[in-house]
Design an enzyme around this catalytic site. Sequence first.
Site, short mmCIF file in Angstrom:
data_model
loop_
_atom_site.label_atom_id
_atom_site.label_comp_id
_atom_site.label_asym_id
_atom_site.label_seq_id
_atom_site.Cartn_x
_atom_site.Cartn_y
_atom_site.Cartn_z
N ASP A 1 0.82 -1.21 0.00
CA ASP A 1 0.00 0.00 0.00
C ASP A 1 0.85 1.26 0.00
O ASP A 1 2.01 1.26 0.42
CB ASP A 1 -0.89 0.04 1.25
N HIS B 1 3.62 -2.22 3.23
CA HIS B 1 3.62 -0.83 2.77
C HIS B 1 4.96 -0.49 2.14
O HIS B 1 6.00 -0.53 2.80
CB HIS B 1 3.35 0.12 3.94
#
Length: 259
Positions: A71, A218
């Site tokens: 992400d 992430h």
Amino acid sequence: MTRADALGFLLAAVLLAEWLIFDLSLWGILIPVALFLALLLDGIFRPASPWLMPVITRGSGTTPHISLTFDDGPDPEVTPQVLDALKAAGAKASFFCIGKKLEAYPGIAKRIYEEGHELCNHSYAHSRTLNFALEAAMQAEIQKGENAVKAVTGREQSPLYRPPVGLKSPPLARVVNRLGIKVVAWSLHAHDTGSAKADQISSGVLDRIRSGDIVVMHDGHDLDGKSRPEAAHAVSKILQGLGDKGLKSVTVSELLKSG
């Protein structure tokens, strides 16, 4: 009608039935309202909750596949390191990208797609308050992020969508239903957004992972000027550990097909 709207109608129907058949009592009101609020709050704040809309959280687990998802990127420093690690391991992943970052780093965006990974929509600007926006504003933000993905892939099909911070709402449910978007959450969080180091991140993932898992990591940060380098350092360790366990990382779309 969305699941979110159905919950509201169900509450109204229960209260109306009580009013028509029985005399409404305080407890007769409080109990269904409390249950409705509990389901609503669970639907909003728990990423995997299905009460407001269908949410993809994992594959079937019938094949030795998992999906690493990333992400908040692309990031000019971290994302190339993640891509290098994936390439060295012969693994694929899904990248839930912020639209404005795809526009800012077109070369990295192109590399993600050309190396066989899946580009997905994580909204255009990743506002942490997007979940509280009105329906029209939310739809505009999602479609703008979708257009940024399509500009890279050249594909007309709507990409998979993951809302910022994993939050959901009744307005999001209506937008998703109207646009025919598939929402993806996760079954395993790498806990790579805090102060954890690469060894902690990788061991935490490998200790818990099983076939069918969708892992959220992430490769970027939603705040300008910040990054998450430990996640990149953890990827190689995770991929090596997956190999030792006989597991392979594939894209989310491939994971869903493999079951």
